[in-house]
Design a protein around this motif. Structure first.
Motif, PDB file in Angstrom:
ATOM      1  N   PHE A   6      72.916  -5.283  76.262  1.00 19.89           N
ATOM      2  CA  PHE A   6      71.872  -5.665  77.241  1.00 19.89           C
ATOM      3  C   PHE A   6      72.040  -7.028  77.684  1.00 19.89           C
ATOM      4  O   PHE A   6      71.960  -7.142  78.895  1.00 19.89           O
ATOM      5  N   ALA A   7      72.040  -7.962  76.771  1.00 19.10           N
ATOM      6  CA  ALA A   7      72.466  -9.301  77.323  1.00 19.10           C
ATOM      7  C   ALA A   7      73.742  -9.415  77.881  1.00 19.10           C
ATOM      8  O   ALA A   7      73.728 -10.147  78.956  1.00 19.10           O
ATOM      9  N   ILE A   8      74.945  -9.025  77.493  1.00 24.53           N
ATOM     10  CA  ILE A   8      76.214  -8.920  78.319  1.00 24.53           C
ATOM     11  C   ILE A   8      76.144  -8.364  79.781  1.00 24.53           C
ATOM     12  O   ILE A   8      76.560  -8.923  80.560  1.00 24.53           O
ATOM     13  N   LYS A   9      75.349  -7.244  79.771  1.00 26.69           N
ATOM     14  CA  LYS A   9      75.107  -6.606  80.774  1.00 26.69           C
ATOM     15  C   LYS A   9      74.438  -7.644  81.869  1.00 26.69           C
ATOM     16  O   LYS A   9      74.561  -7.593  83.175  1.00 26.69           O
ATOM     17  N   ALA A  10      73.340  -8.212  81.368  1.00 32.93           N
ATOM     18  CA  ALA A  10      72.564  -9.111  82.181  1.00 32.93           C
ATOM     19  C   ALA A  10      73.301 -10.194  82.677  1.00 32.93           C
ATOM     20  O   ALA A  10      73.313 -10.603  83.738  1.00 32.93           O
ATOM     21  N   PHE A  34      72.654 -17.309  99.944  1.00 28.48           N
ATOM     22  CA  PHE A  34      72.773 -17.759  98.467  1.00 28.48           C
ATOM     23  C   PHE A  34      71.715 -17.914  97.775  1.00 28.48           C
ATOM     24  O   PHE A  34      71.572 -17.938  96.510  1.00 28.48           O
ATOM     25  N   ALA A  35      70.702 -18.722  98.441  1.00 28.06           N
ATOM     26  CA  ALA A  35      69.406 -18.895  97.805  1.00 28.06           C
ATOM     27  C   ALA A  35      68.673 -17.752  97.419  1.00 28.06           C
ATOM     28  O   ALA A  35      68.239 -17.724  96.313  1.00 28.06           O
ATOM     29  N   ARG A  36      68.755 -16.615  98.054  1.00 24.88           N
ATOM     30  CA  ARG A  36      68.086 -15.315  97.616  1.00 24.88           C
ATOM     31  C   ARG A  36      68.919 -15.053  96.537  1.00 24.88           C
ATOM     32  O   ARG A  36      68.186 -14.184  95.504  1.00 24.88           O
ATOM     33  N   SER A  37      70.215 -14.830  96.541  1.00 24.55           N
ATOM     34  CA  SER A  37      70.938 -14.424  95.197  1.00 24.55           C
ATOM     35  C   SER A  37      70.241 -15.375  94.039  1.00 24.55           C
ATOM     36  O   SER A  37      70.396 -14.995  92.944  1.00 24.55           O
ATOM     37  N   GLY A  38      70.106 -16.594  94.100  1.00 28.60           N
ATOM     38  CA  GLY A  38      69.728 -17.541  93.024  1.00 28.60           C
ATOM     39  C   GLY A  38      68.366 -17.008  92.626  1.00 28.60           C
ATOM     40  O   GLY A  38      68.073 -17.023  91.285  1.00 28.60           O
ATOM     41  N   SER A  39      67.485 -16.448  93.518  1.00 26.34           N
ATOM     42  CA  SER A  39      66.156 -16.106  93.101  1.00 26.34           C
ATOM     43  C   SER A  39      66.268 -14.849  92.248  1.00 26.34           C
ATOM     44  O   SER A  39      65.639 -14.360  91.309  1.00 26.34           O
ATOM     45  N   LEU A  40      67.388 -13.961  92.759  1.00 26.92           N
ATOM     46  CA  LEU A  40      67.567 -12.563  91.917  1.00 26.92           C
ATOM     47  C   LEU A  40      68.053 -12.950  90.517  1.00 26.92           C
ATOM     48  O   LEU A  40      67.653 -12.268  89.526  1.00 26.92           O
ATOM     49  N   GLY A  45      67.113 -13.540  84.387  1.00 30.58           N
ATOM     50  CA  GLY A  45      66.621 -14.079  83.341  1.00 30.58           C
ATOM     51  C   GLY A  45      65.343 -13.814  82.642  1.00 30.58           C
ATOM     52  O   GLY A  45      65.271 -14.011  81.492  1.00 30.58           O
ATOM     53  N   ILE A  46      64.453 -13.751  83.661  1.00 27.79           N
ATOM     54  CA  ILE A  46      63.234 -13.353  83.126  1.00 27.79           C
ATOM     55  C   ILE A  46      63.221 -11.887  82.178  1.00 27.79           C
ATOM     56  O   ILE A  46      62.526 -12.005  81.528  1.00 27.79           O
ATOM     57  N   ILE A  47      63.718 -11.054  82.858  1.00 29.96           N
ATOM     58  CA  ILE A  47      63.929  -9.761  82.488  1.00 29.96           C
ATOM     59  C   ILE A  47      64.742  -9.787  81.160  1.00 29.96           C
ATOM     60  O   ILE A  47      64.302  -9.124  80.084  1.00 29.96           O
ATOM     61  N   LEU A  48      65.634 -10.486  81.034  1.00 31.36           N
ATOM     62  CA  LEU A  48      66.439 -10.619  79.794  1.00 31.36           C
ATOM     63  C   LEU A  48      65.756 -11.218  78.713  1.00 31.36           C
ATOM     64  O   LEU A  48      65.496 -10.878  77.570  1.00 31.36           O
ATOM     65  N   THR A  49      65.050 -12.399  78.987  1.00 27.47           N
ATOM     66  CA  THR A  49      64.163 -13.016  78.199  1.00 27.47           C
ATOM     67  C   THR A  49      63.198 -12.215  77.507  1.00 27.47           C
ATOM     68  O   THR A  49      62.713 -12.113  76.267  1.00 27.47           O
ATOM     69  N   SER A  50      62.326 -11.379  78.237  1.00 20.39           N
ATOM     70  CA  SER A  50      61.469 -10.510  78.031  1.00 20.39           C
ATOM     71  C   SER A  50      62.002  -9.335  76.985  1.00 20.39           C
ATOM     72  O   SER A  50      61.233  -9.007  75.944  1.00 20.39           O
ATOM     73  N   HIS A  51      62.883  -8.804  77.306  1.00 17.58           N
ATOM     74  CA  HIS A  51      63.815  -7.861  76.637  1.00 17.58           C
ATOM     75  C   HIS A  51      64.136  -8.226  75.251  1.00 17.58           C
ATOM     76  O   HIS A  51      63.624  -7.737  74.227  1.00 17.58           O
ATOM     77  N   GLN A  52      64.472  -9.592  75.004  1.00 17.94           N
ATOM     78  CA  GLN A  52      64.776 -10.085  73.712  1.00 17.94           C
ATOM     79  C   GLN A  52      63.615 -10.479  72.944  1.00 17.94           C
ATOM     80  O   GLN A  52      63.358 -10.095  71.827  1.00 17.94           O
ATOM     81  N   ILE A  53      62.272 -10.847  73.660  1.00 20.64           N
ATOM     82  CA  ILE A  53      60.992 -11.114  72.908  1.00 20.64           C
ATOM     83  C   ILE A  53      60.452  -9.720  72.552  1.00 20.64           C
ATOM     84  O   ILE A  53      60.078  -9.539  71.383  1.00 20.64           O
ATOM     85  N   ILE A  54      60.552  -8.582  73.378  1.00 21.71           N
ATOM     86  CA  ILE A  54      60.111  -7.265  73.078  1.00 21.71           C
ATOM     87  C   ILE A  54      61.034  -6.739  71.815  1.00 21.71           C
ATOM     88  O   ILE A  54      60.291  -6.109  70.878  1.00 21.71           O
ATOM     89  N   GLU A  55      62.336  -6.867  71.677  1.00 20.12           N
ATOM     90  CA  GLU A  55      63.084  -6.484  70.469  1.00 20.12           C
ATOM     91  C   GLU A  55      62.930  -7.236  69.234  1.00 20.12           C
ATOM     92  O   GLU A  55      62.458  -6.522  68.110  1.00 20.12           O
ATOM     93  N   HIS A  56      62.548  -8.539  69.457  1.00 18.26           N
ATOM     94  CA  HIS A  56      62.036  -9.454  68.303  1.00 18.26           C
ATOM     95  C   HIS A  56      60.763  -8.740  67.793  1.00 18.26           C
ATOM     96  O   HIS A  56      60.874  -8.811  66.365  1.00 18.26           O
ATOM     97  N   MET A  57      59.625  -8.492  68.599  1.00 16.50           N
ATOM     98  CA  MET A  57      58.500  -8.010  68.028  1.00 16.50           C
ATOM     99  C   MET A  57      58.687  -6.676  67.465  1.00 16.50           C
ATOM    100  O   MET A  57      58.106  -6.379  66.321  1.00 16.50           O
TER     101      MET A  57
END
Length: 90
Positions: A6-10, A34-40, A45-57
């Motif tokens: 999942f992290a590699i795909k992210a 380019f600014a819009r792509s940065g916000s995406l 990154g938020i989704i990746l971090t949330s996924h890692q927290i949920i896996e850890h829990m």
């Protein structure tokens, strides 16, 4: 530490998003793309971090269930958990 698929795909999605933002910005002569792509990328990154927290829990819940099952199988002895170790008292 092991990197999940999942992290590699992210990371790949983040790089592709930035690349697409640069290409659009160059072709359209509008760097707001380019600014819009940065916000995406930030959302990614938020989704990746949330996924890692949920896996850890989930892993913590599995360990807790394993400890509880071990305590039930101990029979007449009463078991208490202290920190990350389980100690049995007779």
């Amino acid at each position: 530490m092991r990197t999940s698929n999942f992290a590699i795909k992210a990371y790949i999605v983040a790089v592709l998003t930035l690349f697409l933002g640069v290409v659009l910005s160059l072709n359209l002569h509008d760097w707001s793309w380019f600014a819009r792509s940065g916000s995406l990328v930030v959302i990614n990154g938020i989704i990746l971090t949330s996924h890692q927290i949920i896996e850890h829990m989930g892993r913590l819940k599995q360990r807790q269930a394993k400890w509880e099952n071990s305590a039930r199988r101990s029979g007449n002895r009463s078991s208490t958990m202290t920190g990350l170790r389980m100690t049995n008292t007779v």
